[in-house]
Scaffold this motif. Sequence first.
Motif, short mmCIF file in Angstrom:
data_model
loop_
_atom_site.label_atom_id
_atom_site.label_comp_id
_atom_site.label_asym_id
_atom_site.label_seq_id
_atom_site.Cartn_x
_atom_site.Cartn_y
_atom_site.Cartn_z
N ASP A 95 -10.32 48.15 48.06
CA ASP A 95 -9.26 47.20 47.74
C ASP A 95 -8.07 47.87 47.06
O ASP A 95 -6.95 47.35 47.12
N ALA A 96 -8.31 49.00 46.42
CA ALA A 96 -7.21 49.75 45.80
C ALA A 96 -7.67 51.16 45.46
O ALA A 96 -8.84 51.38 45.12
N ARG A 226 -6.81 55.31 55.39
CA ARG A 226 -7.94 55.00 56.26
C ARG A 226 -8.95 54.10 55.57
O ARG A 226 -9.55 53.23 56.21
N SER A 227 -9.13 54.29 54.26
CA SER A 227 -10.15 53.53 53.54
C SER A 227 -9.69 52.15 53.09
O SER A 227 -10.51 51.25 52.87
N LEU A 228 -8.38 51.96 52.94
CA LEU A 228 -7.88 50.69 52.41
C LEU A 228 -8.04 49.56 53.43
O LEU A 228 -7.77 49.73 54.61
N LYS A 229 -8.42 48.40 52.95
CA LYS A 229 -8.45 47.22 53.81
C LYS A 229 -7.03 46.64 53.89
O LYS A 229 -6.19 46.95 53.03
N PRO A 230 -6.72 45.85 54.87
CA PRO A 230 -5.39 45.22 54.93
C PRO A 230 -5.11 44.46 53.63
O PRO A 230 -5.94 43.70 53.14
N GLY A 231 -3.94 44.72 53.06
CA GLY A 231 -3.59 44.13 51.77
C GLY A 231 -4.02 44.97 50.59
O GLY A 231 -3.66 44.68 49.45
N GLY A 232 -4.82 46.04 50.84
CA GLY A 232 -5.25 46.93 49.77
C GLY A 232 -4.08 47.76 49.23
O GLY A 232 -3.09 47.99 49.94
N ARG A 233 -4.22 48.23 48.02
CA ARG A 233 -3.12 48.91 47.33
C ARG A 233 -3.37 50.41 47.17
O ARG A 233 -4.47 50.84 46.79
N LEU A 234 -2.33 51.19 47.43
CA LEU A 234 -2.28 52.62 47.12
C LEU A 234 -1.37 52.78 45.91
O LEU A 234 -0.19 52.40 45.96
#
Length: 305
Positions: A95-96, A226-234
Amino acid sequence: MDEQQQTYHIPVLLAESIEGMNLHNGGIYADLTFGGGGHSRGILDQMGPDSRLFGFDQDEDAEQNIPDDPRFTFVRSNFRYLHNFLRYYDIEETDAVLADLGVSSHHFDDATRGFSFRFDAPLDMRMNKRAGISASDIVNTYEEERLADIFYLYGELKNSRKIAAAITKARAVKPVTTTGDLVNIVKPFFGREREKKESARVFQALRIEVNHEMEALKEMLQAAIRSLKPGGRLVVITYHSLEDRMVKNVIKTGNAEGKVMQDFYGNKQTPLRAVGKAIVPSDEEIARNPRSRSAKLRIAEKQND
């Protein structure tokens, strides 16, 4: 935060970075630069009971800071291997992801590690003391032209060729084995008013080369996307122009080179969307922690595929 953590490293832009992660209960999170654990403890304090946090660090010294919390998993590894280790723990999406790219106070203040020109110590600079070549190996074995390239590319030193030539000449007489040896070689190239700043650039360049920092950062950013889901934050905190440029390029275009990719219809193809502008520390934070002066916090969100 206890006294030991404050001594090891004071977390930069703590509240702002945790807010940028957009925490919620049940989320899967990764702190890719665990270090003293300051950011991780802040995340643990605010994330829900059903969330999980993975802390990455390749330095064995960081293990003394592991929090006693069942929601936390420590991964002793370079953050470039984020995706591989998440799969090892059966994690498909996060998720982030947070990365504070600054070198910790602990590394600068530990004379034995050779990161700082403030101490006369072995010229090492390895984040992972178990592997790789040291800064001493580099200054004593690299060809002059290659040394010059490192100082120019990673230290942005205009007199890189003269510095490389001086090192090559000095090592022919006596191996360059300590930070003091190196400082004495490069000092004549800098005016007194800029001596500390320029010496820091020399050390920065060697540290980046020793730890393959730019290559690792590039791989980590792609692994994070690659690991983040849609809407996830970097969420990334940068400290010098080289790493900040790469992070900004990846957020804008999806690649480290900043090359805009388009589909058949001419629409820009990028997996991320910037969330606001870069955030910098307040005057109050800089006063508390001068090392935060050059920090920039960049936040991006994974777009739908």
